[in-house]
Design an enzyme around this catalytic site. Structure first.
Site, short mmCIF file in Angstrom:
data_model
loop_
_atom_site.label_atom_id
_atom_site.label_comp_id
_atom_site.label_asym_id
_atom_site.label_seq_id
_atom_site.Cartn_x
_atom_site.Cartn_y
_atom_site.Cartn_z
N THR A 181 72.57 89.90 14.29
CA THR A 181 72.92 89.98 12.92
C THR A 181 74.12 89.25 12.74
O THR A 181 74.31 88.74 11.52
CB THR A 181 73.17 91.33 12.62
OG1 THR A 181 74.26 91.68 13.36
CG2 THR A 181 71.98 92.14 12.67
N LYS A 182 74.53 88.43 13.70
CA LYS A 182 75.99 87.82 13.42
C LYS A 182 75.75 85.99 13.26
O LYS A 182 74.50 85.77 13.39
CB LYS A 182 76.75 87.74 14.76
CG LYS A 182 77.28 89.33 14.82
CD LYS A 182 78.09 89.96 13.76
CE LYS A 182 78.85 91.29 14.12
NZ LYS A 182 77.90 92.33 14.28
#
Length: 380
Positions: A181-182
Site C-alpha cells: 500500500t506504500k
C-alpha cells in the site's frame, strides 16, 4: 467509473530483476539485490547503515530490542498510529505512553511529549503521518536534554524530507515500510536505518536480524562459522522481494513527482472549502517536503465524514478512514487507557477520510473523485 483506494505501480523492471535473482541462484536473504537496495538507500538518503527487513513492523521490533528496553521502561509515541509501534514496546514488557498530536499535521506534539517524560522514559517514537515530518528539531532537542533515544516510524515517509534531510535519518534509528500500500513496494518489506556510528548498536542489530547469530560476521569472512550468540529472530527478506523493490527505488523520484501532481490537484480543487472551514486537508509545513503518500480530508463531524464516505462509495469511489486511536481501541482500553484522554487524536480517528491516491491515477479519475466530493460538500 470505479476508483479503487489504491493501485500498485510497476516500473516494468520488476520481472527482469526477479528473473535475474533466480538466475543467480540465491533467493533467500542477504543476496545480490538486498545489497543493491541497502546501498541505494544508504547513498540516496545519506545514512550510516541499512538493514533490510521483512516489514516495518519488524524494523520497529528490532529498534526497540537494540536499545535493551526492559519491563518498567517507557516509550512515548502518538496514539494515532498503527499497532506495530505499540506492539514493539509491549513485546519487551515495557509501557507505552501516548502523546497528543498537533491539529495541523496530525503528528506528535513536542510540547505534550515534554509533559509525558518521567525518569522511566527511554525513547520517543515519532510517526511521520501521511509522509509529512514531525517537528524533528524540537523532538531531537528534547531527547538530547533527557538522554533519550529517538526511533522514527517513517513507514509513510520514504523519500520525504525535513529541512533538507530525509525522514528516517534524523533520529538514532528510522523504520521504513515497503508494504503493497506504500509509495515504493515489494508486497511485504521494510528497512531499519541506523544513523549513528555506535558500534554496539550496529553489532546488536546484525545479531538480532540474523536469528540471534553472528552470521553476518561469517558472511563477511570475519569468522569461519557462526553460532547462537544472543536474542533475535528471522528478519531478512527474500532476495526476490528485494529485486522487486530495487526496480521501484531506482524510479522513486519519478513516482514521487507523479503523486505530487495528484496531491496538488486535490489541494487546489478543495481550497475554497478549506477557506470556508467546511473541511481541512493535508498541511505541509514550510520546512517539510512530503512524499505525497496520503491525501486526507478532515470533516467537522463524524456523521458528516460517514455520510461523505457512503456517498462516494455509491459513486464507485473507495475513500477510507484511517487509524482507530490506539488508546481507545479494544487493546488500549484493556491496558487501562481511556477515551477522552487525547481529544485531537480522537477527532482525527472519527473525522478523517482518505481520498484515493495512486501513482498511475489519471486526470479523469481524479476529476471524478473531486467532482463527486464537491457535490457532497455543497450540501453539508
Amino acid at each position: 467509473m470505479k476508483i479503487p483506494f489504491n493501485k500498485i505501480h510497476l516500473t516494468n523492471k520488476e520481472l527482469e530483476y526477479i528473473n535475474d535473482a533466480l538466475t543467480r541462484g540465491q533467493i533467500s536473504g542477504d543476496g545480490h539485490y538486498t545489497r543493491l537496495v541497502e546501498n541505494h538507500i544508504k547513498e540516496s538518503f545519506n545514512t550510516k547503515r541499512v538493514f533490510m527487513t521483512t516489514s516495518a513492523t519488524h524494523a520497529l521490533e528490532m529498534a526497540v530490542m537494540m536499545i535493551d528496553i526492559k519491563p518498567g521502561d517507557e516509550i512515548i509515541m502518538p496514539s494515532y498510529t498503527f499497532p506495530s509501534c505499540a506492539n514493539a514496546v509491549l513485546l519487551r514488557g515495557a509501557k507505552i505512553v501516548f502523546s497528543e498530536i498537533k491539529e495541523d499535521t496530525l503528528n506528535i506534539d513536542p510540547d505534550d511529549v515534554k509533559r509525558k517524560i518521567t525518569f522511566k522514559t527511554r525513547a520517543i517514537m515519532p510517526v511521520h503521518y501521511a509522509g509529512i515530518s514531525c517537528e524533528m528539531d524540537k523532538l531531537l532537542d528534547i531527547a538530547a536534554y533527557h538522554n533519550l533515544y529517538v526511533i522514527e516510524d517513517a513507514a509513510h515517509a520514504v523519500n520525504a524530507l525535513y529541512k533538507g534531510k530525509y525522514l528516517g535519518t534524523l533520529g538514532h534509528m528510522g523504520c521504513y515500510s515497503f508494504h503493497g500500500t506504500k509509495n515504493y513496494i515489494c508486497g511485504e518489506g521494510g528497512a531499519l536505518l541506523l544513523n549513528t556510528d555506535a558500534s554496539d548498536l550496529y553489532n546488536h542489530a546484525s545479531i538480532i536480524r540474523q536469528k540471534g547469530t553472528n552470521r553476518e560476521q561469517f558472511l563477511t569472512g570475519k569468522i569461519d562459522k557462526y553460532s547462537w550468540v544472543g536474542l533475535g529472530s528471522s528478519y531478512t527478506p527474500s532476495d526476490m522481494l528485494m529485486a522487486f523493490l530495487y526496480a521501484q527505488l531506482i524510479c522513486m523520484n519519478d513516482i514521487k513527482n507523479k503523486r505530487k501532481i495528484i496531491h496538488d490537484y486535490y489541494t487546489v480543487r478543495l481550497s475554497k472549502y478549506v477557506e470556508k472551514k467546511i473541511i481541512r486537508t493535508n498541511t505541509i509545513p514550510q520546512d517539510c517536503e512530503s512524499n505525497y503518500h496520503i491525501f486526507y480530508v478532515l470533516f467537522n463531524d463524524e456523521n458528516i465524514r460517514s455520510f461523505a464516505e457512503k456517498q462516494l462509495k455509491k459513486k464507485g469511489i473507495q475513500a477510507s478512514n484511517h487509524f482507530v486511536p490506539l488508546h481507545s481501541s479494544p487493546m488500549g482500553l484493556s491496558l487501562g487507557y481511556k477515551t477522552g484522554q487525547l481529544p485531537i487524536t480522537e477527532m482525527a480517528g472519527k473525522c478523517l477520510l482518505r481520498l484515493p491516491i495512486y501513482t498511475d491515477m489519471t486526470l479523469n479519475e481524479r476529476e471524478y473523485v473531486i467532482d463527486n466530493l464537491e457535490e457532497i460538500l455543497k450540501v453539508i
